[in-house]
Scaffold this motif. Structure first.
Motif, PDB file in Angstrom:
ATOM      1  N   TYR A  50       5.697   0.679  17.878  1.00  0.00           N
ATOM      2  CA  TYR A  50       5.353   1.021  16.484  1.00  0.00           C
ATOM      3  C   TYR A  50       6.434   1.924  15.875  1.00  0.00           C
ATOM      4  N   HIS A  51       6.838   2.935  16.615  1.00  0.00           N
ATOM      5  CA  HIS A  51       7.846   3.875  16.101  1.00  0.00           C
ATOM      6  C   HIS A  51       9.228   3.218  15.996  1.00  0.00           C
ATOM      7  N   THR A  52       9.523   2.288  16.903  1.00  0.00           N
ATOM      8  CA  THR A  52      10.791   1.557  16.811  1.00  0.00           C
ATOM      9  C   THR A  52      10.829   0.733  15.528  1.00  0.00           C
ATOM     10  N   LEU A  53       9.740   0.063  15.241  1.00  0.00           N
ATOM     11  CA  LEU A  53       9.651  -0.751  14.024  1.00  0.00           C
ATOM     12  C   LEU A  53       9.711   0.117  12.763  1.00  0.00           C
ATOM     13  N   GLU A  54       9.178   1.333  12.886  1.00  0.00           N
ATOM     14  CA  GLU A  54       9.179   2.253  11.741  1.00  0.00           C
ATOM     15  C   GLU A  54      10.605   2.556  11.276  1.00  0.00           C
TER      16      GLU A  54
END
Length: 286
Positions: A50-54
């Motif tokens: 999720y944080h990578t995609l953010e």
């Protein structure tokens, strides 16, 4: 980044945070410490994705509440293994998107590998008691469907009285359930199986009896024996579909193949028994 790619990324990002919430919840209610560790690790991986995609979307979509409710409900009944395997199946589109993006953004290669390989390894590490006895349930249900649909089809033409058919079917079903339970007990004892022989025998017998009750109910309600048989066959098809779907998800096998195979066996024997009932009726001159 193009708008259509951004929309897909946001959809995948929402799936990741939704998966995190679901796995986190499952880890909190899980009693087995080993399973709890696995589920926590899976939750952390989803949050990491999720944080990578953010970094690419610059947005923080919220989890899908309806999905969370649905999967929490599933975890209470079919079980944790079924729930997470079904969840992973519906995330296959995310893996495809990761595969496409990996060509331009190498970081997505790592995420895709985690989704495809590491998470599958983690899922297979989960130990769930009900899965140990899945074979007993299959044994009881399969035999009841094959034997009783055949018997009821034969009784329908030979007896042509719904209450008599229901009574005869009940006696046959109860006797067969006790026989199956005994066979399961002796088989497990002889094979030195890790399962509890008594528990496996009880599960086999109960699953058989439940199937018997469901198949006989139409003959207790409907006076027309042929209508009752048609409803019974419909119930048999529904039982096969529901259980084969569960089995196909948990064991990761083809639902269509297993469903059609079981349906052909049950209905084929029912058709054969129906013909036998007709022949016996003519020979007896009833």
């Amino acid at each position: 980044m193009e708008n259509d790619i951004l929309k897909k990324l946001l959809s995948v990002q929402q799936d990741e945070i939704t998966g995190y919430v679901i796995y986190k919840h499952l880890s909190e209610i899980e009693k087995n410490p080993e399973n709890r560790t696995v589920l926590t690790e899976m939750a952390n991986e989803e949050m990491g994705h999720y944080h990578t995609l953010e970094k690419y979307t610059n947005q923080q979509p919220k989890a899908n509440k309806s999905k969370i409710f649905f999967y929490r409900l599933l975890s209470r009944f079919p079980g944790v293994t079924f729930t997470i395997k079904l969840l992973e199946q519906f995330e296959e589109e995310s893996q495809l998107i990761y595969g496409v993006l990996a060509q331009s953004y190498p970081e997505f290669t790592r995420i895709r590998e985690q989704e495809e390989v590491h998470e599958n390894k983690l899922i297979n590490m989960i130990k769930e008691l009900k899965l140990d006895y899945l074979g007993s349930v299959i044994l009881g249900m399969n035999d009841a469907l094959i034997e009783l649909t055949g018997a009821l089809a034969g009784f329908t033409l030979a007896l042509q009285d719904s209450l008599v058919i229901a009574m005869t079917g009940s006696i046959t079903g109860i006797a067969a359930a006790l026989s199956m339970a005994s066979s399961a007990y002796l088989s497990i004892k002889a094979d030195s199986d890790n399962r509890d022989a008594v528990k496996a025998a009880i599960i086999t017998g109960i699953s058989y009896l439940i199937t018997v009750v469901l198949l006989i109910i139409p003959f207790l309600i409907l006076k027309n024996v042929f209508a009752a048989l048609a409803v019974t066959l419909g119930i048999a098809a529904i039982i096969i579909a529901v259980f084969m779907f569960y089995y196909s998800v948990v064991k990761e096998v083809s639902f269509k193949k297993r469903f059609l195979e079981m349906l052909a066996l049950s209905f084929g024997i029912a058709a054969f028994s129906f013909v036998v009932g007709y022949i016996l009726k003519k020979l007896a001159g009833v």
